[in-house]
Design a protein around this motif. Structure first.
Motif, PDB file in Angstrom:
ATOM      1  N   LEU A  23       0.821  -1.205   0.000  1.00 26.12           N
ATOM      2  CA  LEU A  23       0.000   0.000   0.000  1.00 26.12           C
ATOM      3  C   LEU A  23       0.858   1.259   0.000  1.00 26.12           C
ATOM      4  CD1 LEU A  23      -2.828   1.248   0.166  1.00 26.12           C
ATOM      5  CD2 LEU A  23      -2.670   1.084   2.657  1.00 26.12           C
ATOM      6  N   VAL A  24       1.888   1.271   0.852  1.00 25.76           N
ATOM      7  CA  VAL A  24       2.787   2.427   0.934  1.00 25.76           C
ATOM      8  C   VAL A  24       3.525   2.615  -0.380  1.00 25.76           C
ATOM      9  CG1 VAL A  24       4.853   3.336   2.047  1.00 25.76           C
ATOM     10  CG2 VAL A  24       3.057   2.273   3.431  1.00 25.76           C
ATOM     11  N   PHE A  25       4.025   1.504  -0.948  1.00 23.23           N
ATOM     12  CA  PHE A  25       4.761   1.574  -2.208  1.00 23.23           C
ATOM     13  C   PHE A  25       3.858   2.073  -3.339  1.00 23.23           C
ATOM     14  CE2 PHE A  25       6.625  -0.563  -6.020  1.00 23.23           C
ATOM     15  CZ  PHE A  25       7.824   0.130  -6.025  1.00 23.23           C
ATOM     16  N   GLY A  26       2.603   1.540  -3.355  1.00 24.40           N
ATOM     17  CA  GLY A  26       1.660   1.959  -4.387  1.00 24.40           C
ATOM     18  C   GLY A  26       1.312   3.429  -4.290  1.00 24.40           C
ATOM     19  N   MET A  27       1.124   3.919  -3.066  1.00 21.70           N
ATOM     20  CA  MET A  27       0.816   5.336  -2.869  1.00 21.70           C
ATOM     21  C   MET A  27       1.985   6.211  -3.288  1.00 21.70           C
ATOM     22  SD  MET A  27      -1.216   5.229   0.787  1.00 21.70           S
ATOM     23  CE  MET A  27      -1.343   7.023   0.855  1.00 21.70           C
ATOM     24  N   SER A  28       3.200   5.730  -3.030  1.00 17.91           N
ATOM     25  CA  SER A  28       4.394   6.494  -3.422  1.00 17.91           C
ATOM     26  C   SER A  28       4.484   6.604  -4.939  1.00 17.91           C
ATOM     27  CB  SER A  28       5.657   5.818  -2.870  1.00 17.91           C
ATOM     28  OG  SER A  28       5.626   5.781  -1.460  1.00 17.91           O
ATOM     29  N   LEU A  29       4.238   5.480  -5.631  1.00 12.76           N
ATOM     30  CA  LEU A  29       4.275   5.493  -7.096  1.00 12.76           C
ATOM     31  C   LEU A  29       3.194   6.404  -7.664  1.00 12.76           C
ATOM     32  CD1 LEU A  29       4.918   1.756  -8.075  1.00 12.76           C
ATOM     33  CD2 LEU A  29       6.476   3.688  -8.302  1.00 12.76           C
ATOM     34  N   ALA A  30       1.995   6.350  -7.061  1.00 17.61           N
ATOM     35  CA  ALA A  30       0.894   7.193  -7.518  1.00 17.61           C
ATOM     36  C   ALA A  30       1.226   8.669  -7.344  1.00 17.61           C
ATOM     37  CB  ALA A  30      -0.381   6.846  -6.760  1.00 17.61           C
ATOM     38  N   SER A  31       1.872   9.003  -6.225  1.00 16.98           N
ATOM     39  CA  SER A  31       2.257  10.393  -5.960  1.00 16.98           C
ATOM     40  C   SER A  31       3.270  10.886  -6.984  1.00 16.98           C
ATOM     41  CB  SER A  31       2.836  10.520  -4.549  1.00 16.98           C
ATOM     42  OG  SER A  31       1.882  10.165  -3.575  1.00 16.98           O
ATOM     43  N   VAL A  32       4.235  10.021  -7.306  1.00 15.60           N
ATOM     44  CA  VAL A  32       5.248  10.382  -8.295  1.00 15.60           C
ATOM     45  C   VAL A  32       4.609  10.582  -9.664  1.00 15.60           C
ATOM     46  CG1 VAL A  32       7.276   9.551  -9.559  1.00 15.60           C
ATOM     47  CG2 VAL A  32       7.145   9.248  -7.083  1.00 15.60           C
ATOM     48  N   GLU A  33       3.671   9.670 -10.014  1.00 10.34           N
ATOM     49  CA  GLU A  33       2.994   9.768 -11.312  1.00 10.34           C
ATOM     50  C   GLU A  33       2.177  11.048 -11.416  1.00 10.34           C
ATOM     51  OE1 GLU A  33      -0.109   7.215 -14.126  1.00 10.34           O
ATOM     52  OE2 GLU A  33       0.629   6.407 -12.237  1.00 10.34           O
ATOM     53  N   ILE A  34       1.471  11.391 -10.335  1.00  6.54           N
ATOM     54  CA  ILE A  34       0.670  12.620 -10.328  1.00  6.54           C
ATOM     55  C   ILE A  34       1.565  13.847 -10.465  1.00  6.54           C
ATOM     56  CG2 ILE A  34      -0.798  14.081  -8.876  1.00  6.54           C
ATOM     57  CD1 ILE A  34      -1.995  11.501  -7.724  1.00  6.54           C
ATOM     58  N   ALA A  35       2.712  13.815  -9.777  1.00  2.00           N
ATOM     59  CA  ALA A  35       3.631  14.955  -9.820  1.00  2.00           C
ATOM     60  C   ALA A  35       4.252  15.133 -11.202  1.00  2.00           C
ATOM     61  CB  ALA A  35       4.716  14.775  -8.767  1.00  2.00           C
ATOM     62  N   LEU A  36       4.520  14.005 -11.871  1.00  2.00           N
ATOM     63  CA  LEU A  36       5.201  14.063 -13.169  1.00  2.00           C
ATOM     64  C   LEU A  36       4.237  14.187 -14.352  1.00  2.00           C
ATOM     65  CD1 LEU A  36       8.011  11.369 -12.747  1.00  2.00           C
ATOM     66  CD2 LEU A  36       8.229  13.849 -12.586  1.00  2.00           C
ATOM     67  N   LYS A  37       2.945  13.932 -14.116  1.00 12.01           N
ATOM     68  CA  LYS A  37       1.985  13.902 -15.219  1.00 12.01           C
ATOM     69  C   LYS A  37       1.963  15.188 -16.049  1.00 12.01           C
ATOM     70  CE  LYS A  37      -2.737  12.536 -16.335  1.00 12.01           C
ATOM     71  NZ  LYS A  37      -4.031  12.039 -15.791  1.00 12.01           N
ATOM     72  N   PRO A  38       1.928  16.388 -15.439  1.00  7.56           N
ATOM     73  CA  PRO A  38       1.932  17.610 -16.258  1.00  7.56           C
ATOM     74  C   PRO A  38       3.176  17.722 -17.143  1.00  7.56           C
ATOM     75  CG  PRO A  38       1.284  18.104 -14.006  1.00  7.56           C
ATOM     76  CD  PRO A  38       1.776  16.692 -14.002  1.00  7.56           C
ATOM     77  N   ARG A  39       4.327  17.321 -16.595  1.00  2.99           N
ATOM     78  CA  ARG A  39       5.563  17.394 -17.382  1.00  2.99           C
ATOM     79  C   ARG A  39       5.536  16.381 -18.518  1.00  2.99           C
ATOM     80  NH1 ARG A  39      11.149  16.840 -14.200  1.00  2.99           N
ATOM     81  NH2 ARG A  39      10.219  18.682 -13.218  1.00  2.99           N
ATOM     82  N   ILE A  40       5.029  15.174 -18.239  1.00  2.00           N
ATOM     83  CA  ILE A  40       4.933  14.142 -19.273  1.00  2.00           C
ATOM     84  C   ILE A  40       4.009  14.600 -20.394  1.00  2.00           C
ATOM     85  CG2 ILE A  40       4.115  11.808 -19.759  1.00  2.00           C
ATOM     86  CD1 ILE A  40       4.996  11.040 -16.919  1.00  2.00           C
ATOM     87  N   GLN A  41       2.869  15.182 -20.035  1.00  2.00           N
ATOM     88  CA  GLN A  41       1.918  15.673 -21.033  1.00  2.00           C
ATOM     89  C   GLN A  41       2.514  16.805 -21.861  1.00  2.00           C
ATOM     90  OE1 GLN A  41      -1.013  14.432 -21.929  1.00  2.00           O
ATOM     91  NE2 GLN A  41      -0.767  12.781 -20.438  1.00  2.00           N
ATOM     92  N   ALA A  42       3.238  17.699 -21.195  1.00  3.56           N
ATOM     93  CA  ALA A  42       3.876  18.817 -21.900  1.00  3.56           C
ATOM     94  C   ALA A  42       4.916  18.309 -22.891  1.00  3.56           C
ATOM     95  CB  ALA A  42       4.521  19.776 -20.898  1.00  3.56           C
ATOM     96  N   ASN A  43       5.695  17.315 -22.479  1.00  2.00           N
ATOM     97  CA  ASN A  43       6.707  16.737 -23.365  1.00  2.00           C
ATOM     98  C   ASN A  43       6.069  16.034 -24.556  1.00  2.00           C
ATOM     99  OD1 ASN A  43       8.819  17.623 -21.757  1.00  2.00           O
ATOM    100  ND2 ASN A  43       8.984  15.706 -20.623  1.00  2.00           N
ATOM    101  N   LYS A  44       4.919  15.370 -24.310  1.00  2.00           N
ATOM    102  CA  LYS A  44       4.235  14.668 -25.390  1.00  2.00           C
ATOM    103  C   LYS A  44       3.656  15.667 -26.397  1.00  2.00           C
ATOM    104  CE  LYS A  44       2.346  10.806 -24.460  1.00  2.00           C
ATOM    105  NZ  LYS A  44       1.465   9.703 -23.977  1.00  2.00           N
TER     106      LYS A  44
END
Length: 224
Positions: A23-44
């Motif tokens: 659960l902790v690991f999954g939440m950490s990955l989700a947090s990283v994905e949410i944080a990086l999503k705007p940058r990933i979308q901008a790059n795409k």
């Protein structure tokens, strides 16, 4: 102490510990994905805009334009077809002469979603190019769909009939050679292209005719 030791070594405790860590690991990955999503979308988006000239004109002509300091005017729009909303880019030369259209389309591949850019000429009669924006197909097999040598097969294909993937040497205008050992991934890409053509060809032809009529009216008014 002995009680804690027994509890720690029990199957129930270990199961809860694994669940908690997951659960902790999954939440950490989700947090990283949410944080990086705007940058990933901008790059795409940036990659999409950079690839459009090559997809709609062909790499050699696009490179020649870039060398000459010329650019395409790219107008994004959203087109709905059968409940699907496509991102479509109208490309035109500096004098507003239509260069063609590029459509962003996606569907499920063998391993995960495949996202493409599909180019059409100004008359919406032929495919001008295909570029893979995103894929997670099997390394060394399915991911070969990104290679230019394979994607080049789509350039110049007529929109008059659906494309078909073949395992043997393609001999007809509507046939596409499969990637060796990755027939499913090849069919997924070809299926996305076929679906895009089916959904948008008529709509883009209407768009082209409307632009042509508007240009003629403008020219007529200018001559009057």
């Amino acid at each position: 102490m002995e009680k804690w030791s027994r509890l720690r070594n029990s199957n129930l405790f270990q199961a809860w510990l694994v669940l908690l860590l997951s659960l902790v690991f999954g939440m950490s990955l989700a947090s990283v994905e949410i944080a990086l999503k705007p940058r990933i979308q901008a790059n795409k988006i940036k990659e999409t805009m950079e690839k459009i000239p090559g997809v709609v004109l062909g790499s050699h002509r696009a490179q020649a334009m870039q060398t000459a300091g010329e650019t395409l005017d790219i107008e994004p729009m959203t087109v709905e077809a059968g409940g699907t909303f496509y991102r479509v880019y109208r490309a035109a030369f500096d004098d507003n002469t239509p260069a063609g259209f590029v459509v962003k389309a996606s569907a499920q591949g063998y391993a995960d979603k495949i996202e493409l850019l599909v180019g059409f000429d100004a008359h919406v009669s032929r495919i001008t190019g295909v570029f893979v924006l995103d894929q997670k197909e099997t390394p060394g097999l399915g991911n070969k769909i990104v290679e230019e040598q394979w994607l080049d097969q789509f350039e110049g294909r007529s929109l008059s009939s659906p494309l078909v993937v073949v395992k043997t040497k393609a001999e007809k205008d509507h046939e596409i050679d499969a990637v060796s050992g990755a027939t499913i991934s090849s069919r997924c890409v070809t299926g996305i292209v076929n679906q895009t053509v089916e959904d948008l060809r008529n709509k883009l032809m209407v768009k082209k005719q409307q632009e042509s009529n508007a240009a003629n009216e403008k020219g007529g008014n200018g001559n009057g």
